[in-house]
Motif scaffolding. Structure first.
Motif, short mmCIF file in Angstrom:
data_model
loop_
_atom_site.label_atom_id
_atom_site.label_comp_id
_atom_site.label_asym_id
_atom_site.label_seq_id
_atom_site.Cartn_x
_atom_site.Cartn_y
_atom_site.Cartn_z
N ALA A 1 -29.33 52.37 59.35
CA ALA A 1 -28.53 52.45 58.13
C ALA A 1 -28.08 53.89 57.87
O ALA A 1 -26.93 54.13 57.48
CB ALA A 1 -29.33 51.91 56.95
N SER B 1 -21.62 51.11 51.76
CA SER B 1 -23.02 51.53 51.83
C SER B 1 -24.01 50.38 51.93
O SER B 1 -25.11 50.56 52.47
CB SER B 1 -23.37 52.39 50.61
OG SER B 1 -23.16 51.65 49.41
N THR B 2 -23.68 49.18 51.44
CA THR B 2 -24.59 48.04 51.55
C THR B 2 -24.33 47.32 52.86
O THR B 2 -23.28 46.70 53.06
CB THR B 2 -24.39 47.07 50.38
OG1 THR B 2 -24.64 47.76 49.14
CG2 THR B 2 -25.34 45.89 50.49
N ALA C 1 -27.14 42.84 52.11
CA ALA C 1 -27.65 42.65 50.76
C ALA C 1 -28.86 41.72 50.73
O ALA C 1 -29.75 41.87 49.89
CB ALA C 1 -26.54 42.11 49.86
N ASN D 1 -31.76 43.85 51.70
CA ASN D 1 -31.78 45.14 51.01
C ASN D 1 -31.76 46.31 51.99
O ASN D 1 -32.58 47.23 51.93
CB ASN D 1 -32.99 45.24 50.09
CG ASN D 1 -32.89 46.41 49.12
OD1 ASN D 1 -31.80 46.90 48.84
ND2 ASN D 1 -34.03 46.87 48.62
N THR E 1 -29.46 49.38 53.11
CA THR E 1 -28.33 50.19 52.66
C THR E 1 -28.54 51.63 53.12
O THR E 1 -29.60 51.99 53.61
CB THR E 1 -28.22 50.20 51.12
OG1 THR E 1 -29.37 50.85 50.57
CG2 THR E 1 -28.13 48.78 50.58
N TYR E 2 -27.50 52.44 52.95
CA TYR E 2 -27.74 53.88 52.95
C TYR E 2 -27.55 54.35 51.52
O TYR E 2 -26.50 54.20 50.92
CB TYR E 2 -26.88 54.65 53.95
CG TYR E 2 -25.39 54.41 53.95
CD1 TYR E 2 -24.55 55.15 53.12
CD2 TYR E 2 -24.81 53.49 54.80
CE1 TYR E 2 -23.18 54.96 53.14
CE2 TYR E 2 -23.45 53.29 54.83
CZ TYR E 2 -22.63 54.03 54.00
OH TYR E 2 -21.27 53.84 54.02
N SER E 3 -28.64 54.82 50.97
CA SER E 3 -28.71 55.04 49.52
C SER E 3 -28.09 56.36 49.08
O SER E 3 -27.71 56.50 47.91
CB SER E 3 -30.17 54.99 49.06
OG SER E 3 -30.95 55.95 49.76
#
Length: 362
Positions: free
Chosen positions: A60, A99-100, A103, A106, A108-110
Motif C-alpha cells: 500500500a 488512497s483506499t 475498503a 481496510n 489504504t495508504y494513510s
C-alpha cells in the motif's frame, strides 16, 4: 455393654490426602501446559497475520509512492510541497480517491508527504557517465558545497587500503586501478556559476574543473572554489569500516545562488551525496533536483512506512558526451602540441605505430 467404634487408620487417611494433592498438582501442570500451547498457537497465528498485513501495508505504501510519482510526471505546473497528510490542492487532490486500495479489508495508504526541495540530494554513479545538475538553493545563497561518495562494494570493508598515498599527477588505466584494490573511484566535477549575464568566455573562465583522487592517507578535505586551475587535481583522505566514505568540501569562493554542476566518478561506481550550507551555516535546500516522497501504508492495525527519492522532471539529464574518446587502456597520442610548436608523430604506415615505435604511446 459398650459398643466398639471402628476407626480408620491414620496412615490410610494420609494416603488419601496425598493422592488428592498429587491429582491437583497434575491438573494444574496440565492446565498450564495447555494454556502455554494455546498461547503459542495464538501468538503464531498473530505473527502469521501480522506478516500478511505487513506485506499488504508495504504494498500500500509503494502504491502511494507510485501514485505520487505519476502525478509529478504529469504535472503541468510547479511541484509544490506536501508537508502533511491532507490531500488538497490541484496536484495532490486525486490521492483522495486513490488512497483506499481495498475498503473491505481496510488496506489504504494513510499519509503521503512530498518535499521537492530536500537539504541534500543523492545519486548512484556508475563510474562511466555523469550527471548535469542545476545547483539552485530554495532560498538564499550557497557558501559551501560538500561531495560525499561511498564505495558500493559491500564485501570490501576497507576500500581505502588500496588507494594511493598521494595524489599522483597522472591516471592509471582501469586495469591497474582495479588491481590496486582501491574501492573508491576518482570524483570528477565541473562547477560553474550561471547567475547574471553569461557568455561563452565567462562560462569558460568561471568553471572549476577538478579530479578528486581518493587517498588512504594525507590529502585535503577542504578546498576553495577556483577557476584558475589550482584545484585541477586534489587528493582527499578516505575512510574504512562501517562509516567508509570519501568527502571533499568547497568552503570558500562561492556565495552565489545559481550554479551548474557536472559530476561523476572514474574507475569505480559510487553513491554520491551533495549537501551545502548558506552564509549562516544552515543546510541549503536544493530546488528542482529531487523530491523526497514519504508514504505510510496501512492494513487494518499494521503500518509500514516507505521513503524514496525521485528525480524531478528534466533534472539530472546529461545530454552531452563526457568524453571525445574513451578507452579502457592507454591512448596513443600521435602529435606534440605546445605553445608555438607542433610536431606530427604519425608515419605513413599508421597501422605499424605502437608503443615500440611511437614515443607518445605510453
Amino acid at each position: 455393654m459398650k459398643r466398639a467404634i471402628a476407626s480408620t487408620p491414620t496412615s490410610n487417611r494420609q494416603a488419601g490426602m496425598v493422592s488428592i494433592l498429587v491429582t491437583m498438582v497434575l491438573m494444574i501442570v496440565l492446565s498450564l501446559v495447555v494454556l502455554g500451547f494455546a498461547q503459542i498457537a495464538r501468538r503464531n497465528e498473530r505473527q502469521s497475520l501480522d506478516r500478511q498485513l505487513s506485506t499488504q501495508a508495504f504494498y500500500a505504501a509503494e502504491a502511494g509512492i507510485n501514485d505520487v510519482v505519476d502525478l509529478i510526471k504529469t504535472a503541468s505546473g510547479p511541484i509544490t510541497a506536501k508537508p502533511d497528510c491532507n490531500n488538497s490542492g490541484p496536484l495532490y487532490s486525486p490521492l483522495n480517491a486513490l488512497s483506499t486500495l481495498d475498503a473491505a479489508t481496510n488496506v489504504t495508504y494513510s499519509c503521503v508527504t512530498v518535499d521537492p526541495a530536500p537539504p541534500g540530494v543523492s545519486y548512484s554513479l556508475d563510474g562511466v557517465t555523469s550527471f548535469v545538475l542545476p545547483i539552485i538553493p530554495a532560498s538564499g545563497t550557497i557558501s559551501q558545497l560538500t561531495f560525499t561518495w561511498k564505495s558500493t562494494d559491500p564485501a570490501n570493508p576497507s576500500p581505502a587500503l588500496g588507494c594511493p598515498s598521494a595524489a599522483a599527477q597522472h591516471f592509471s588505466d582501469s586495469g591497474n586501478w582495479a588491481a590496486s584494490n582501491c574501492g573508491y573511484g576518482v570524483l570528477r566535477f565541473d562547477l560553474v556559476p550561471t547567475g547574471g549575464a553569461l557568455t561563452a568566455s565567462s562560462l569558460e573562465a568561471g568553471t572549476m574543473s577538478s579530479f578528486v583522487v581518493p587517498l588512504r592517507s594525507g590529502g585535503s578535505a577542504v578546498i576553495p572554489f577556483s577557476a584558475s586551475g589550482s584545484q585541477d587535481l586534489v587528493g582527499t583522505r578516505c575512510t574504512n569500516g562501517a562509516t567508509a566514505q570519501c568527502s571533499v568540501t568547497i568552503n570558500s569562493g562561492l556565495g552565489g545562488n545559481n550554479y551548474f554542476l557536472r559530476i561523476g566518478t572514474l574507475y569505480k561506481p559510487a553513491t554520491l551525496l551533495i549537501s551545502g550550507k548558506d552564509g549562516s551555516g544552515s543546510p541549503v535546500a536544493f530546488s528542482g533536483l529531487q523530491a523526497v516522497i514519504d508514504a505510510t501504508g496501512k492494513a487494518q492495525d499494521v503500518l509500514r512506512r516507505v521513503q524514496v527519492r525521485i528525480p524531478l522532471p528534466g533534472a539530472g539529464v546529461n545530454k552531452s558526451s563526457d568524453y571525445a574518446i574513451q578507452s579502457s587502456g592507454s591512448v596513443c597520442k600521435r602529435f606534440v602540441l605546445m605553445s608555438n610548436y607542433y610536431k606530427s608523430e604519425a608515419s605513413a604506415d599508421v597501422p605499424s605505430m605502437d608503443a615500440g615505435t611511437n614515443p607518445l604511446c605510453l
